[in-house]
Design a protein around this motif. Structure first.
Motif, PDB file in Angstrom:
ATOM      1  N   UNK A 136       4.574 -57.523  67.099  1.00  9.75           N
ATOM      2  CA  UNK A 136       3.284 -56.963  66.691  1.00  9.75           C
ATOM      3  C   UNK A 136       2.414 -58.161  66.362  1.00  9.75           C
ATOM      4  N   UNK A 137       2.024 -58.294  65.078  1.00  9.66           N
ATOM      5  CA  UNK A 137       1.388 -59.532  64.636  1.00  9.66           C
ATOM      6  C   UNK A 137       2.372 -60.686  64.776  1.00  9.66           C
ATOM      7  N   UNK A 138       3.628 -60.448  64.400  1.00 17.49           N
ATOM      8  CA  UNK A 138       4.681 -61.455  64.519  1.00 17.49           C
ATOM      9  C   UNK A 138       5.568 -61.188  65.717  1.00 17.49           C
ATOM     10  N   UNK A 272       1.696 -52.592  73.781  1.00 24.87           N
ATOM     11  CA  UNK A 272       0.648 -51.668  74.208  1.00 24.87           C
ATOM     12  C   UNK A 272      -0.419 -52.376  75.037  1.00 24.87           C
ATOM     13  N   UNK A 273      -0.436 -53.711  75.004  1.00 27.92           N
ATOM     14  CA  UNK A 273      -1.349 -54.474  75.853  1.00 27.92           C
ATOM     15  C   UNK A 273      -1.115 -54.169  77.330  1.00 27.92           C
ATOM     16  N   UNK A 274       0.109 -53.807  77.664  1.00 28.73           N
ATOM     17  CA  UNK A 274       0.421 -53.404  79.034  1.00 28.73           C
ATOM     18  C   UNK A 274       0.591 -54.560  80.006  1.00 28.73           C
ATOM     19  N   UNK A 275       0.135 -54.348  81.229  1.00 28.55           N
ATOM     20  CA  UNK A 275       0.418 -55.263  82.336  1.00 28.55           C
ATOM     21  C   UNK A 275       0.091 -56.733  82.073  1.00 28.55           C
ATOM     22  N   UNK A 293      17.872 -56.011  81.655  1.00 25.78           N
ATOM     23  CA  UNK A 293      17.013 -54.885  81.998  1.00 25.78           C
ATOM     24  C   UNK A 293      16.014 -54.711  80.860  1.00 25.78           C
ATOM     25  N   UNK A 294      14.742 -54.913  81.154  1.00 23.61           N
ATOM     26  CA  UNK A 294      13.712 -54.747  80.127  1.00 23.61           C
ATOM     27  C   UNK A 294      13.333 -53.274  80.061  1.00 23.61           C
ATOM     28  N   UNK A 295      13.398 -52.695  78.855  1.00 27.22           N
ATOM     29  CA  UNK A 295      13.055 -51.280  78.714  1.00 27.22           C
ATOM     30  C   UNK A 295      12.072 -51.094  77.572  1.00 27.22           C
ATOM     31  N   UNK A 296      11.216 -50.077  77.661  1.00 25.18           N
ATOM     32  CA  UNK A 296      10.365 -49.781  76.508  1.00 25.18           C
ATOM     33  C   UNK A 296      11.214 -49.212  75.377  1.00 25.18           C
ATOM     34  N   UNK A 297      10.807 -49.459  74.144  1.00 23.77           N
ATOM     35  CA  UNK A 297      11.533 -48.912  72.993  1.00 23.77           C
ATOM     36  C   UNK A 297      11.489 -47.388  73.033  1.00 23.77           C
TER      37      UNK A 297
END
Lengths: 339, 339
Positions: A136-138, A272-275, A293-297
């Motif tokens: 996030x910020x960190x 959330x910044x996305x691409x 494998x990168x996955x969204x939380x």
């Protein structure tokens, strides 16, 4: 004792997530069959000389907890998980005073005190093995150690010592490039200067806006989305995000349990910044974090706290207990049963 | 009026240098034939909501000024130059209240209020044309504009927005590389980790040592000499200093008056690091700052303040008056002559 909290299936558990902007609370069945909406406080728990203040956290968490219990018809909760930003370094007062206070107030039999990176892990991955990157910020990366004996963490050292690739890091790099362009120094970005002007006004006014504030990292991080928006047309912004992605991947690589395939969950508001950030993450992952494998939380830290509390009620969560990041407590003879 | 302050040659002038660690004062003959040793206060002037507090600066500067005057037999001073860190952005109270206060207290006829970059310029180069790079905890480059109509500055935006290549910038980069090595992230420096451990103790204790302090930039800058000491055997440290040197050269290039030959004076405590920083400056100068002669500063900002005060007594210094960085004032009919 109500029927609802009688057996393991009907028991109630509570998740508490204490972060920089407020305290969030959710009540759920231990077996996951029902869950309340989150109740959110309007202010965060106070941090004093002894770290996060237990009284302040209780004052923010107990009233909404009691309201949720009343609405659900729960007379007590069997297990609580408190996840807090800074638990490892600032959790002394919480560790000293929450156990007795929560036993007395809610009849709690099991308690987990967790760093927010641990609740982020559980929220993102459930109790599956893997790596969480919470940004996030960190920015911090966390994974259970391969031998199960604790957690491995990388970074999370704050905006002056690391948090490399996080929101404040990206925002600071973007503002440096903006001021560079303002001065006519080589390497500056006119696009980021225009974005900084739009968000903060005249560049000369930026030091006066930033340095007197207590939430400087958040001010820096507020510029990260602007860096994201500039990335498709500005090479300096694209370079900053490529650098951020590399840092994030290197942190994940430092904590992965071994060289085999691994799931890496991307948690926190930064993604959330996305691409503009996800594309350089995907591009560089084969080199910097192979076989991942990168996955969204799947969920957030409050989801993680509820999940850990439920697992705690059923026995122990399959997550390492290592005191600094996750402390588990059980009382076999609850005081309210004796009374 | 004593004989000593009667004519231009015998007149006395005062230099005042207000910085982050204290206020320094020196008394000199306007013609440069004699100068006192600096008198140094034990605390700095207070900065409040209105910027640097004029009363606080006067309370620190006037007693030593009067002691120096008494020792020299000077009944009054004809010209004063006050150089202060933050004069441009935080000098409102000084501009509003110092003129009358110094006329009343010392019989001053001419006053210069200067940013510390301007006194650093005059200390480093005298009144010759050129560029000064002033680097300590922060970093700023300054030069008179080619048209003589003002000053060109680059950077000096503080440790979160720039000061690129300064002490805090170098120290922060060094500590980032140390924490990187601590975590086992790629790109870390075991040598800098060892140096950080030696200076600050266990790496995990660093956030707690740094973030609660008000002088965070100074804490970061305290690690810059360690980066310098590691540079001859550690490629990460060498890379940080190469980057710092490039930033310093680009800032100088942004303010140079034109493409012709130019003298660039290196002023400030950072350059005491010596070869680890000077070597990459020399190496990269032909590319990033062509036709420049890099020279050590002749004197410091207090020397510059004394020089400007002397020039002011004799007319006006050959430096641009542009209000924010250098304000010059003369009173043709001093109040003490009328009394």
């Amino acid at each position: 004792m109500t029927a609802g909290s009688d057996g393991a299936d009907g028991a109630w558990v509570l998740g508490i997530d204490s972060g920089g902007s407020g305290v969030r609370v959710a009540l759920a069945r231990a077996d996951g069959t029902a869950r309340s909406a989150p109740a959110v406080s309007s202010s965060p728990a106070v941090t004093g000389a002894d770290g996060i203040d237990a009284d302040s956290l209780l004052a923010l968490a107990l009233p909404p907890a009691r309201a949720l219990m009343a609405a659900a018809g729960a007379a007590r909760v069997d297990a609580v998980c408190v996840g807090a930003a800074g638990m490892a370094s600032l959790g002394g007062d919480l560790r000293a005073r929450l156990p007795e206070a929560l036993r007395t107030a809610l009849g709690v039999r099991s308690l987990a005190l967790a760093g927010d990176a641990v609740t982020a892990y559980a929220g993102a991955l459930g109790l599956r093995p893997g790596v969480v990157v919470a940004a996030g910020t960190g920015m911090i990366a966390l994974a259970p150690a391969a031998d199960g004996g604790g957690w491995r963490r990388a970074d999370g050292w704050g905006h002056l010592l690391g948090d490399c690739g996080g929101g404040a890091w990206i925002g600071r790099a973007g503002l440096e490039a903006a001021m560079c362009a303002h001065d006519g120094r080589a390497g500056g970005s006119p696009a980021l200067l225009a974005a900084a002007r739009e968000r903060f006004g005249p560049p000369e006014s930026l030091p006066g806006q930033l340095y007197p504030r207590a939430d400087r990292p958040a001010v820096l991080a507020s510029f990260a989305p602007d860096v994201g928006r500039c990335a498709d047309r500005d090479p300096v912004a694209a370079d900053i995000l490529r650098g951020a992605a590399a840092h994030i991947l290197r942190s994940a690589a430092a904590v992965r349990p071994g060289p085999g395939p691994v799931e890496v969950a991307l948690a926190g508001g930064l993604f959330r910044m996305g691409e503009p950030l996800l594309a350089p993450l995907r591009e560089q992952a084969p080199l910097l974090l192979p076989d991942a494998t990168l996955t969204p939380a799947e969920g957030d830290p409050l989801d993680g706290a509820v999940l850990i509390a439920g697992a705690l009620r059923r026995g122990a969560p399959a997550l390492p207990d290592d005191r600094a990041l996750l402390t588990l407590m059980h009382w076999s003879d609850p005081s309210d049963d004796a009374s």
